[in-house]
Write an enzyme that holds these catalytic residues in place. Structure first.
Site: not given
Length: 258
Positions: A15, A34, A57, A81, A147
């Site tokens: 995504i 990322d 990070d 995200n 999660y």
């Protein structure tokens, strides 16, 4: 000419990579972040000059601050995200897995948003922050306690940020994707039986796409959503409202029954 920056975390794949592409098409200069530097550089190479890749990070404040300092101006849009999932029942879940999920999903969202908001305030500009939550943050799911907890935290954190930063012209919202055929769900959806079962649970009759999520995010980041803040938008085909869809009710409640 002033550069309009969009920061997209977790942009190396799934995504996040699609979000970066959409943001570039909307005219943003995309700071694609990322942890996997090689992956995010590949995404940036595909997008072109509108995308600047960086290995970041999000759970490390110094890494976030260094990356933010590379931008020529405060970002107009920030999309948190980056995320990971650690499966397992709570009675057996390793504490390290619990901490990892919260560090990336919740603390990472907090750190990136706070550093971005501080720069917006310092430069006297507003902006939009969109935090990626999940329908797991709206309803618990078996085996995904870490999660679920982290994403529920993202929902409430987004509300709190909206309250504290609204006076500075900073809008903060969350997007809660449902059963999306991308990213961390790809291994699950690769099983034809699981794919069919999951699709059948969605009122719209299909799995969502990364493009569905990106369109919602870009809307919340745009002036079309100028009076929207502190909200969580479920991009889920109706599944969080369809819990009773498959529940039998009997002939007594069937208006078509004789």
């Amino acid at each position: 000419m002033t550069t309009t920056w969009a920061v997209i975390t977790g942009a190396g794949r799934g995504i996040g990579a699609v979000l970066a592409r959409h943001a570039a098409k909307e005219g943003y200069r995309v700071a694609a972040w990322d942890l996997d530097g090689e992956a995010v550089h590949a995404v940036a190479a595909e997008i072109g000059e509108a995308c600047v890749p960086m290995a970041v990070d999000v759970a490390d404040e110094s890494s976030v601050r260094s990356a933010m300092a590379e931008l020529s101006a405060a970002p107009s849009l920030v999309v948190n995200n980056a995320g990971i999932v650690r499966f397992g029942p709570l009675l057996e879940l390793a504490a390290a897995d619990w901490r990892a999920a919260l560090d990336v999903n919740l603390t990472g969202t907090f750190l990136v948003a706070r550093v971005a908001a501080a720069r917006m305030v310092a430069e006297g500009v507003g902006g939009a922050i969109v935090n990626i939550a999940s329908i797991n943050g709206l309803a618990a799911a078996p085996g995904a306690g870490a999660y679920t907890s982290s994403k529920a935290g993202v929902v409430k954190l987004s509300e709190h940020m909206a309250l504290e930063w609204g006076a500075h012209g900073i809008r903060v919202n969350a997007v809660a994707p449902g059963l999306i055929d991308a990213g961390m769900s790809e291994p699950i959806n690769a099983d034809p039986a699981a794919r069919k079962a999951r699709s059948g649970r969605v009122p719209l009759g299909r799995l969502g796409t990364a493009d569905d999520v990106a369109e919602a995010v870009l809307f919340l980041g745009s002036e079309k959503a100028a009076y929207i803040t502190g909200q969580t938008l479920a991009v889920d085909g109706g599944i969080t409202r369809g819990a009773l869809n498959a529940m039998p009710r009997g002939a007594a409640t069937d208006p078509s029954a004789d």
